[in-house]
Structure formats: C-alpha cells, structure tokens
Design an enzyme around this catalytic site. Structure first.
Site, mmCIF file in Angstrom:
data_model
loop_
_atom_site.group_PDB
_atom_site.id
_atom_site.type_symbol
_atom_site.label_atom_id
_atom_site.label_comp_id
_atom_site.label_asym_id
_atom_site.label_seq_id
_atom_site.Cartn_x
_atom_site.Cartn_y
_atom_site.Cartn_z
ATOM 1 N N GLY A 49 41.370 -24.411 -77.584
ATOM 2 C CA GLY A 49 42.748 -24.409 -77.488
ATOM 3 C C GLY A 49 42.504 -24.653 -78.668
ATOM 4 O O GLY A 49 41.908 -25.873 -79.386
ATOM 5 N N GLN A 54 47.893 -28.039 -86.061
ATOM 6 C CA GLN A 54 47.190 -28.778 -86.238
ATOM 7 C C GLN A 54 46.012 -28.325 -87.552
ATOM 8 O O GLN A 54 44.935 -29.118 -87.962
ATOM 9 C CB GLN A 54 45.896 -28.709 -84.975
ATOM 10 C CG GLN A 54 46.356 -28.964 -83.570
ATOM 11 C CD GLN A 54 45.582 -29.395 -82.233
ATOM 12 O OE1 GLN A 54 45.441 -28.140 -81.347
ATOM 13 N NE2 GLN A 54 44.260 -30.365 -82.544
ATOM 14 N N CYS A 102 41.078 -34.066 -77.511
ATOM 15 C CA CYS A 102 41.339 -33.332 -78.421
ATOM 16 C C CYS A 102 41.312 -33.150 -79.834
ATOM 17 O O CYS A 102 40.495 -34.110 -80.202
ATOM 18 C CB CYS A 102 42.802 -34.000 -79.079
ATOM 19 S SG CYS A 102 44.218 -33.239 -80.193
ATOM 20 N N LEU A 103 40.849 -32.199 -80.504
ATOM 21 C CA LEU A 103 40.606 -32.317 -81.649
ATOM 22 C C LEU A 103 41.266 -32.747 -83.125
ATOM 23 O O LEU A 103 40.569 -33.511 -84.274
ATOM 24 C CB LEU A 103 40.639 -30.005 -82.203
ATOM 25 C CG LEU A 103 39.829 -29.970 -81.302
ATOM 26 C CD1 LEU A 103 39.655 -28.563 -81.890
ATOM 27 C CD2 LEU A 103 38.088 -29.934 -81.714
ATOM 28 N N HIS A 143 48.760 -28.871 -73.091
ATOM 29 C CA HIS A 143 48.096 -29.836 -74.069
ATOM 30 C C HIS A 143 48.332 -28.252 -75.364
ATOM 31 O O HIS A 143 48.885 -29.944 -76.150
ATOM 32 C CB HIS A 143 46.111 -29.591 -73.633
ATOM 33 C CG HIS A 143 46.005 -30.694 -75.568
ATOM 34 N ND1 HIS A 143 45.215 -32.067 -74.591
ATOM 35 C CD2 HIS A 143 45.521 -29.598 -76.137
ATOM 36 C CE1 HIS A 143 44.900 -32.355 -75.933
ATOM 37 N NE2 HIS A 143 44.854 -31.256 -77.009
ATOM 38 N N GLU A 144 47.819 -27.977 -75.540
ATOM 39 C CA GLU A 144 48.105 -27.177 -76.580
ATOM 40 C C GLU A 144 49.650 -26.956 -77.119
ATOM 41 O O GLU A 144 50.333 -26.688 -78.294
ATOM 42 C CB GLU A 144 47.912 -25.524 -76.974
ATOM 43 C CG GLU A 144 45.862 -25.445 -76.478
ATOM 44 C CD GLU A 144 45.114 -26.442 -77.256
ATOM 45 O OE1 GLU A 144 45.771 -27.104 -78.070
ATOM 46 O OE2 GLU A 144 44.405 -26.994 -77.224
ATOM 47 N N HIS A 147 51.448 -29.928 -78.406
ATOM 48 C CA HIS A 147 50.818 -29.866 -80.016
ATOM 49 C C HIS A 147 52.374 -29.116 -80.865
ATOM 50 O O HIS A 147 52.903 -29.372 -81.628
ATOM 51 C CB HIS A 147 50.078 -29.288 -80.427
ATOM 52 C CG HIS A 147 48.633 -30.010 -80.185
ATOM 53 N ND1 HIS A 147 48.016 -31.180 -81.433
ATOM 54 C CD2 HIS A 147 47.693 -30.127 -79.582
ATOM 55 C CE1 HIS A 147 47.450 -31.395 -80.596
ATOM 56 N NE2 HIS A 147 46.727 -31.295 -79.469
#
Length: 189
Positions: A49, A54, A102-103, A143-144, A147
């Site tokens: 995701g 981000q 996480c990216l 998680h998303e 953000h």
C-alpha cells in the site's frame, strides 16, 4: 508510468495530517494524477500500500494491493483498491501483533493491530464503498490510514522489536511467518 520518490522518515510531510478530498474534486485531473502516481510508485517499490503523503501529497488517498508480493509473501491477496477519504471503524477488541515494514521507514517492528474493521471510502470514480476487513488485510488498512494522520510504524511499534529488513530476514522472518500463517489460517482474509 510515473514513479515518484517515496519520502523517508524525517521528512515533515510524513508528519502532517492529510486533507480531505472534496467529493467535487475526485474526478479532477489533479486527484486522478495522484492516484495514478500512487499506483505506479507502490507497484514499482513492491509495496502492499501507499499513502499520498508518502509521495509528498497532502490528500487523504491510499492505494492498497497485494498480488504475490515478494516483500510480503505471507499477506493474503488484495485486489487493487483506491481509497479516497477512508474511514476505519474497529468492530471488536480482537487484536494481533504484526511485524510491519514501511516504504518510508527502513525498519520493521511489532505493531498491535485490530483484527476486524469496517472500512468506508470513495473509489477513484467517486463511488462510496463500505466493507469489512479482517486479519492482515485490516492491518494493511490501519497502516496506510495511519500515514494519512501523520503516524509512522515507529510511533506504534514496540521499540525493542525494531530492526532493519536485513536483520529481520536473518533472525526473525521464519518465526514470524510461521506465527502469522497460523493466524491467517484461523481468521482468513
């Protein structure tokens, strides 16, 4: 295809709450461009995701997709989902500990997530959706959406479990996959 740079921990945009996208702007070229860039960037990075902040955009938009993802082989499939202005409702007290990556953060760590959620959002055509998410899919949603509120896994993870991806692979991956596979079999999704 437009692959954008993914911001790393420390960039101030990751700590800002994203703004609601007015329904009248969902079909706009700007919003649709953000959606396209999120999809391309997420797929290029092998993410499960990606949230708009981000990539430096302050819009409440996330994309989620899991399809034989090499970074997350234990996650159940999720078809491409574009969620504009997502809202999550926890349905009960059941939780699970997920070792998340996480990216935007070069670390992984154990995070407690709710197992059962109701998810409401608008898709890229402006159609409203309401569904339930369970298990690791619910964890991905949480998680998303974190953000979008300026929250990173380092804020939620047990600090004693934080480690690099390489150290996770070396020391913890097998035990985590065994535990989370049993969880997947129990709860589904």
């Amino acid at each position: 295809m437009t692959v954008r740079d993914i911001l790393s921990i420390g960039h101030p945009a990751l700590r800002r709450a994203a703004a609601v996208v007015p329904q009248s702007e969902i079909a706009s070229e700007r919003t649709q461009g953000i959606v396209d860039d999120l999809i391309d960037t997420m797929r290029h990075a092998n993410g499960a995701g990606l949230a708009a902040n981000q990539i430096g955009e302050t819009a409440r938009i996330v994309v989620i997709e899991v399809n034989e993802n090499p970074r997350y082989p234990y996650k159940p499939p999720i078809e491409l989902t574009v969620a504009i202005n997502p809202e999550l409702e926890v349905l009960d007290d059941e939780t699970v500990v997920i070792n998340e990556g996480c990216l935007s953060v070069p670390l992984r760590g154990d995070v407690v997530r709710s197992v059962n959620l109701r998810v409401r959002y608008f898709d890229r055509e402006g159609t409203e959706h309401c569904s339930q998410a369970r298990g690791l899919t619910a964890g991905t949603w949480q998680h998303e959406c974190d953000h979008l509120d300026g929250v990173l896994i380092t804020d939620r993870a047990d600090p004693s479990t934080l480690c690099t991806w390489d150290e996770f692979e070396r020391h913890y991956r097998d035990a985590f996959i065994e535990r989370i596979s049993q969880f997947n079999e129990r709860v589904g999704e």
